[in-house]
Design a protein around this motif. Structure first.
Motif, short mmCIF file in Angstrom:
data_model
loop_
_atom_site.label_atom_id
_atom_site.label_comp_id
_atom_site.label_asym_id
_atom_site.label_seq_id
_atom_site.Cartn_x
_atom_site.Cartn_y
_atom_site.Cartn_z
N THR A 42 -4.84 9.97 -3.40
CA THR A 42 -4.99 11.36 -2.97
C THR A 42 -4.82 12.31 -4.14
O THR A 42 -5.61 13.26 -4.30
CB THR A 42 -3.99 11.69 -1.85
OG1 THR A 42 -4.24 10.81 -0.73
CG2 THR A 42 -4.11 13.13 -1.40
N GLU A 43 -3.84 12.08 -4.98
CA GLU A 43 -3.61 12.95 -6.13
C GLU A 43 -4.76 12.84 -7.14
O GLU A 43 -5.20 13.86 -7.71
CB GLU A 43 -2.29 12.65 -6.81
CG GLU A 43 -1.98 13.59 -7.97
CD GLU A 43 -2.06 15.08 -7.62
OE1 GLU A 43 -2.47 15.87 -8.50
OE2 GLU A 43 -1.73 15.46 -6.49
N PHE B 21 0.81 -1.22 0.00
CA PHE B 21 0.00 0.00 0.00
C PHE B 21 0.84 1.28 0.00
O PHE B 21 0.31 2.37 0.07
CB PHE B 21 -0.93 0.01 1.22
CG PHE B 21 -1.72 -1.26 1.35
CD1 PHE B 21 -2.72 -1.57 0.47
CD2 PHE B 21 -1.43 -2.15 2.37
CE1 PHE B 21 -3.43 -2.75 0.58
CE2 PHE B 21 -2.14 -3.33 2.51
CZ PHE B 21 -3.14 -3.63 1.60
N ALA B 22 2.14 1.15 -0.07
CA ALA B 22 3.04 2.29 0.07
C ALA B 22 2.71 3.42 -0.91
O ALA B 22 2.70 4.59 -0.52
CB ALA B 22 4.49 1.85 -0.11
N GLN B 23 2.45 3.11 -2.14
CA GLN B 23 2.19 4.16 -3.13
C GLN B 23 0.70 4.42 -3.33
O GLN B 23 0.32 5.42 -3.91
CB GLN B 23 2.82 3.78 -4.45
CG GLN B 23 4.32 3.73 -4.41
CD GLN B 23 4.91 3.34 -5.75
OE1 GLN B 23 4.21 2.90 -6.65
NE2 GLN B 23 6.21 3.48 -5.89
N SER B 24 -0.14 3.52 -2.84
CA SER B 24 -1.57 3.63 -3.09
C SER B 24 -2.18 4.92 -2.56
O SER B 24 -2.91 5.60 -3.27
CB SER B 24 -2.32 2.44 -2.50
OG SER B 24 -1.89 1.25 -3.11
#
Length: 75
Positions: A50-51, A42-45
């Motif tokens: 959000t972006e 989930f690190a980049q999720s």
């Protein structure tokens, strides 16, 4: 989704995200195994989500369909 008003684009994106998360529920065991081995699937999720939501909210604020103070991190 640039062919739709911002509020409709946000709704379509949310519908697609629900479909995506429903698909991911079937991967629960695989995700648990990755986490147990020290990985962070989930690190980049969060940043990517959000972006994406921020982009849709900015478009909505620009065309008056969303409050200009709307934020994906304060909803």
């Amino acid at each position: 989704m640039t062919d739709r008003p911002a509020d409709q684009a946000l709704r379509a994106w949310m519908d697609r995200f629900v479909d995506y998360t429903t698909t991911k529920q079937g991967m629960a065991d695989a995700l648990r195994a990755v986490i147990a081995s020290g990985g962070d699937p989930f690190a980049q999720s969060r940043a990517r989500l959000t972006e994406a939501v921020a982009t849709l909210l900015r478009a909505g604020a620009a065309d008056g369909r969303c409050a200009p103070t709307s934020s994906p991190t304060t909803c």
